[in-house]
Design an enzyme around this catalytic site. Structure first.
Site, PDB file in Angstrom:
ATOM      1  N   LYS A   1      25.475  -3.550   9.313  1.00 37.46           N
ATOM      2  CA  LYS A   1      25.375  -4.938   9.762  1.00 37.46           C
ATOM      3  C   LYS A   1      26.670  -5.389  10.448  1.00 37.46           C
ATOM      4  O   LYS A   1      26.639  -6.192  11.387  1.00 37.46           O
ATOM      5  CB  LYS A   1      25.040  -5.856   8.584  1.00 37.46           C
ATOM      6  CG  LYS A   1      23.568  -5.849   8.213  1.00 37.46           C
ATOM      7  CD  LYS A   1      22.709  -6.400   9.348  1.00 37.46           C
ATOM      8  CE  LYS A   1      21.262  -6.522   9.003  1.00 37.46           C
ATOM      9  NZ  LYS A   1      20.452  -7.104  10.097  1.00 37.46           N
TER      10      LYS A   1
ATOM     11  N   TYR B   1      24.114  -0.709   4.273  1.00 40.67           N
ATOM     12  CA  TYR B   1      23.654  -1.974   4.828  1.00 40.67           C
ATOM     13  C   TYR B   1      24.804  -2.790   5.388  1.00 40.67           C
ATOM     14  O   TYR B   1      24.750  -3.264   6.532  1.00 40.67           O
ATOM     15  CB  TYR B   1      22.919  -2.773   3.753  1.00 40.67           C
ATOM     16  CG  TYR B   1      22.384  -4.101   4.244  1.00 40.67           C
ATOM     17  CD1 TYR B   1      21.335  -4.155   5.150  1.00 40.67           C
ATOM     18  CD2 TYR B   1      22.918  -5.309   3.790  1.00 40.67           C
ATOM     19  CE1 TYR B   1      20.836  -5.368   5.611  1.00 40.67           C
ATOM     20  CE2 TYR B   1      22.428  -6.527   4.239  1.00 40.67           C
ATOM     21  CZ  TYR B   1      21.389  -6.546   5.149  1.00 40.67           C
ATOM     22  OH  TYR B   1      20.912  -7.752   5.597  1.00 40.67           O
TER      23      TYR B   1
END
Length: 300
Positions: free
Chosen positions: A196, A192
């Protein structure tokens, strides 16, 4: 051990908000006639409330998209209740599939003939793993497919429409995360956080490639919100920190859209919906002079 980079970003403005301040109330905003917004990932949580914020601000045309139409039925009903006179379309779209994103862009052009702001809210976190030997490779693959490749695909197919729309706002807003700055701690979920970071970098590339044509690209951290995705993936130790309201990000998106012609200096940067917007605007000279709110490789 906390990550000082994240602490610095979180505290960029002295005043911070966990809920919508009165000066950002979207129901007090009136967007220009024919204003058209497309929100990808609008079936629940933050994306759902972004759609409601634009409805409250009187957006003429709203298109919401998610992976399945059934997930959007309740959202569509509420949008129609808030703003019964506007146009609304709902579509299916998996942002990790080029054919879906291309078809969505074509739908916007066919049904509305223009696009002022694209908001990419679709995201994937997956189970938290803080060591690379843990978890499953497909979790990391999915995070990159949705968070990074999805952002590229949205830019590839939607930027031309944004630039071609006559007198358009030309806004590309990716709902990112300060997690893209994380390197350590209980929520430093490898897939993640790194995907990101890639998303934020893509937003900066949009600035470099299209700012001279008027595009304003932003990565917007929505706050620490107890969404369905967050509640299912956040370690218990971090749950008490999910205190920001789900509608804050939508109010900020409307605020930025309303005055987008005056915020080109923010383009290509990561900002937070929790920051006080007036204080952020007052930092224009500092941000521009030092080229703040971007990733940089330190050499000294």
């Amino acid at each position: 051990m906390s990550d000082p980079r994240v602490s610095a970003v979180g505290g960029f403005t002295k005043t911070k908000h966990t809920s919508v301040p009165s000066n950002l109330d979207p129901s007090k905003v009136r967007l220009p006639e024919s204003f058209t917004v497309c929100i990808i990932g609008a079936s629940t949580g933050i994306g759902e409330h972004i759609a409601y914020s634009f409805a409250k601000a009187g957006a003429a045309n709203i298109l919401i998209a998610s992976r399945t139409l059934s997930d959007q039925e309740n959202v569509a009903t509420e949008i129609r209740r808030i703003r019964p006179d506007g146009e609304l379309a709902i579509k299916e779209c998996d942002v990790s599939k080029a054919s879906d994103v291309e078809a969505l862009a074509e739908s916007v052009k066919r049904e509305f003939g223009r696009l002022d702001v694209l908001i990419l809210n679709a995201g994937y976190a997956g189970p938290v793993t803080t060591k690379m030997h843990e978890g499953q490779p497909e979790w990391v693959q999915k995070a990159f497919d949705i968070n990074a490749i999805g952002t590229y695909l949205a830019a590839h197919y939607f930027v031309p429409l944004l630039l071609q729309s006559e007198n358009g706002a030309k806004g590309f807003f990716a709902i990112g995360s300060i997690a893209g700055c994380l390197r350590r701690g209980p929520i430093a979920n490898t897939g993640y956080t790194v995907s990101k970071m890639a998303q934020i970098r893509l937003v900066e590339y949009l600035y470099e490639q299209y700012s001279e044509e008027g595009l304003v690209s932003l990565a917007i951290h929505p706050g620490a919100v107890m969404t369905r995705m967050a509640s299912g993936n956040t370690p218990e130790v971090f749950l008490p920190y999910l205190t920001d309201e789900v509608d804050l990000c939508g109010a900020v998106c409307v605020y930025l859209s309303k005055q987008i012609k005056d915020i080109s200096w923010l383009s290509g940067r990561l900002i937070s919906a929790t920051w006080d917007m007036q204080e952020l605007m007052s930092k224009k000279d500092q941000v521009v002079e030092k080229d703040l709110l971007k990733f940089v490789l330190l050499t000294e």
